[in-house]
Scaffold this motif. Structure first.
Motif, PDB file in Angstrom:
ATOM      1  N   ALA A  40      -4.428  -1.212 -15.535  1.00  0.00           N
ATOM      2  CA  ALA A  40      -4.403  -0.345 -14.346  1.00  0.00           C
ATOM      3  C   ALA A  40      -5.318  -0.901 -13.256  1.00  0.00           C
ATOM      4  O   ALA A  40      -5.049  -0.747 -12.066  1.00  0.00           O
ATOM      5  CB  ALA A  40      -4.822   1.071 -14.723  1.00  0.00           C
ATOM      6  N   GLY A  61      -0.250   5.730  -8.162  1.00  0.00           N
ATOM      7  CA  GLY A  61      -0.308   4.815  -9.306  1.00  0.00           C
ATOM      8  C   GLY A  61      -1.004   3.493  -9.035  1.00  0.00           C
ATOM      9  O   GLY A  61      -0.970   2.591  -9.862  1.00  0.00           O
ATOM     10  N   LYS A  64      -6.459   4.336  -8.103  1.00  0.00           N
ATOM     11  CA  LYS A  64      -7.595   4.961  -7.409  1.00  0.00           C
ATOM     12  C   LYS A  64      -8.413   5.858  -8.351  1.00  0.00           C
ATOM     13  O   LYS A  64      -9.632   5.718  -8.448  1.00  0.00           O
ATOM     14  CB  LYS A  64      -7.108   5.780  -6.195  1.00  0.00           C
ATOM     15  N   THR A  66      -8.361   6.016 -11.598  1.00  0.00           N
ATOM     16  CA  THR A  66      -8.887   5.242 -12.735  1.00  0.00           C
ATOM     17  C   THR A  66     -10.210   4.583 -12.347  1.00  0.00           C
ATOM     18  O   THR A  66     -11.202   4.662 -13.075  1.00  0.00           O
ATOM     19  CB  THR A  66      -7.855   4.160 -13.149  1.00  0.00           C
TER      20      THR A  66
HETATM   21  N1  LIG Z   1      -3.971   8.074 -19.568  1.00  0.00           N
HETATM   22  C1  LIG Z   1      -3.159   7.110 -19.153  1.00  0.00           C
HETATM   23  N2  LIG Z   1      -2.405   6.402 -20.030  1.00  0.00           N
HETATM   24  C2  LIG Z   1      -1.594   5.417 -19.611  1.00  0.00           C
HETATM   25  N3  LIG Z   1      -1.473   5.034 -18.315  1.00  0.00           N
HETATM   26  C3  LIG Z   1      -2.180   5.706 -17.406  1.00  0.00           C
HETATM   27  C4  LIG Z   1      -3.060   6.777 -17.761  1.00  0.00           C
HETATM   28  N4  LIG Z   1      -3.629   7.258 -16.620  1.00  0.00           N
HETATM   29  C5  LIG Z   1      -3.121   6.511 -15.612  1.00  0.00           C
HETATM   30  N5  LIG Z   1      -2.258   5.588 -16.069  1.00  0.00           N
HETATM   31  C6  LIG Z   1      -1.521   4.589 -15.277  1.00  0.00           C
HETATM   32  O1  LIG Z   1      -2.463   3.794 -14.575  1.00  0.00           O
HETATM   33  C7  LIG Z   1      -2.009   3.520 -13.244  1.00  0.00           C
HETATM   34  C8  LIG Z   1      -3.057   4.007 -12.250  1.00  0.00           C
HETATM   35  O2  LIG Z   1      -3.135   5.423 -12.328  1.00  0.00           O
HETATM   36  P1  LIG Z   1      -4.136   6.245 -11.388  1.00  0.00           P
HETATM   37  O3  LIG Z   1      -4.020   7.677 -11.749  1.00  0.00           O
HETATM   38  O4  LIG Z   1      -5.466   5.614 -11.443  1.00  0.00           O
HETATM   39  O5  LIG Z   1      -3.485   5.972  -9.953  1.00  0.00           O
HETATM   40  P2  LIG Z   1      -3.775   6.671  -8.555  1.00  0.00           P
HETATM   41  O6  LIG Z   1      -3.806   5.579  -7.539  1.00  0.00           O
HETATM   42  O7  LIG Z   1      -4.966   7.553  -8.629  1.00  0.00           O
HETATM   43  O8  LIG Z   1      -2.445   7.536  -8.373  1.00  0.00           O
HETATM   44  P3  LIG Z   1      -2.145   8.877  -7.513  1.00  0.00           P
HETATM   45  O9  LIG Z   1      -2.218   8.508  -6.059  1.00  0.00           O
HETATM   46  O10 LIG Z   1      -0.743   9.200  -7.919  1.00  0.00           O
HETATM   47  O11 LIG Z   1      -3.128   9.926  -7.926  1.00  0.00           O
HETATM   48  C9  LIG Z   1      -0.653   4.219 -13.104  1.00  0.00           C
HETATM   49  O12 LIG Z   1       0.360   3.252 -13.313  1.00  0.00           O
HETATM   50  C10 LIG Z   1      -0.648   5.243 -14.217  1.00  0.00           C
HETATM   51  O13 LIG Z   1       0.663   5.431 -14.703  1.00  0.00           O
END
Ligand SMILES: Nc1ncnc2c1ncn2[C@@H]1O[C@H](COP(=O)(O)OP(=O)(O)OP(=O)(O)O)[C@@H](O)[C@H]1O
Length: 247
Positions: A40, A61, A64, A66
């Motif tokens: 990620a 996704g 951010k 993470t």
């Molecule tokens: N617990 C998990 N298990 C597996 N994959 C995950 C998990 N949490 C997040 N991901 C994956 O990691 C990637 C980053 O996710 P993250 O939630 O950090 O993105 P984001 O930029 O905050 O998204 P958003 O704008 O939709 O909130 C994505 O592809 C998501 O599917």
């Protein structure tokens, strides 16, 4: 560069994905070899100065939340380091932190202690937190009876009234009703005026980041696509998103 408050160096974060997951087969350990890894965050480095307000933007996704959770210490990176230079840190994010069966008031103490505050310090701020959250008598009811807006108001109020050196804000400035949104925005503006406080704000809202942040990181598929002054990066991101929408 001035004094560094957050130093993120070569950070990689992976999630384990279960393919064809079956509880029965997993119990029999036949699926052990099927756990696949998903990267990620793919080797990110950046530094944040003490007192700086950094925004993070990027499509769904992109990684951010993470990244923010790793900075908050919710989990460890698979490799690389995150050094907060002994600053205290709190993460303001929906769906993290409350024990549902306890009342809002008890959760104030629980969250406060998890943030490293003593019972006495929390007691001093208790009234302020409750007044700001505007929950009335609900403060003495279990959190599981709260609407998502009430939940968010309490979380916002705790983090903003129990001030840590570093505040990480994950897309919560748009929660609550219109009045609460205005109030939380004003509170955030006041908090970030303190030149000793370092803030990272994750948001999809270009206007919010434009108004609050000094610099912005544009995260894309787990990598930093661009980092720089807020206006310049947000303009580029906006053009990219418009082009995507027109496809
Ligand atoms: N617990 C998990 N298990 C597996 N994959 C995950 C998990 N949490 C997040 N991901 C994956 O990691 C990637 C980053 O996710 P993250 O939630 O950090 O993105 P984001 O930029 O905050 O998204 P958003 O704008 O939709 O909130 C994505 O592809 C998501 O599917």
């Amino acid at each position: 560069m001035g004094e560094i408050a957050i130093d993120v160096s070569n950070v990689i974060i992976t999630y384990k994905l279960m393919k064809n997951f079956s509880i029965q087969r997993n119990l029999l350990r036949r699926d052990a070899e099927k756990a696949e890894e998903f990267e990620a965050i793919k080797g990110i480095s950046f530094q944040v100065e003490k007192g700086e307000i950094l925004g993070i933007i990027g499509k769904n996704g992109s990684g951010k939340s993470t990244l923010l959770r790793a900075i908050a210490g919710v989990f460890c990176p698979n490799s690389g380091t995150i050094d907060l230079k002994e600053n205290t840190v709190s993460l303001l994010s929906l769906g993290v932190g409350f024990k549902d069966t306890l009342t809002g008031r008890k959760n104030i103490y629980l969250s406060g202690m998890l943030l490293g505050f003593t019972e006495k310090e929390i007691k001093k701020r208790e009234k302020e937190i409750i007044d700001f959250a505007e929950l009335g008598e609900f403060i003495d009811r279990p959190v599981k009876t709260y609407s998502s807006g009430m939940h968010a108001k309490l979380a916002f109020s705790i983090t903003c009234n129990l001030e840590t050196d570093i505040i990480l804000v994950d897309e919560v400035l748009s929660v609550g009703d219109e009045n609460f949104q205005r109030k939380s925005f004003t509170k955030m503006e006041t908090l970030i005026q303190d030149k000793n406080r370092t803030v990272i704000i994750v948001s999809h809202n270009i206007e919010t980041l434009q108004r609050l942040c000094d610099r912005v990181i544009w995260l894309h598929d787990g990598e930093i696509r661009k980092i720089g002054l807020a206006q310049e990066i947000l303009e580029k991101y906006h053009i990219y998103m418009m082009a995507q929408a027109g496809r």
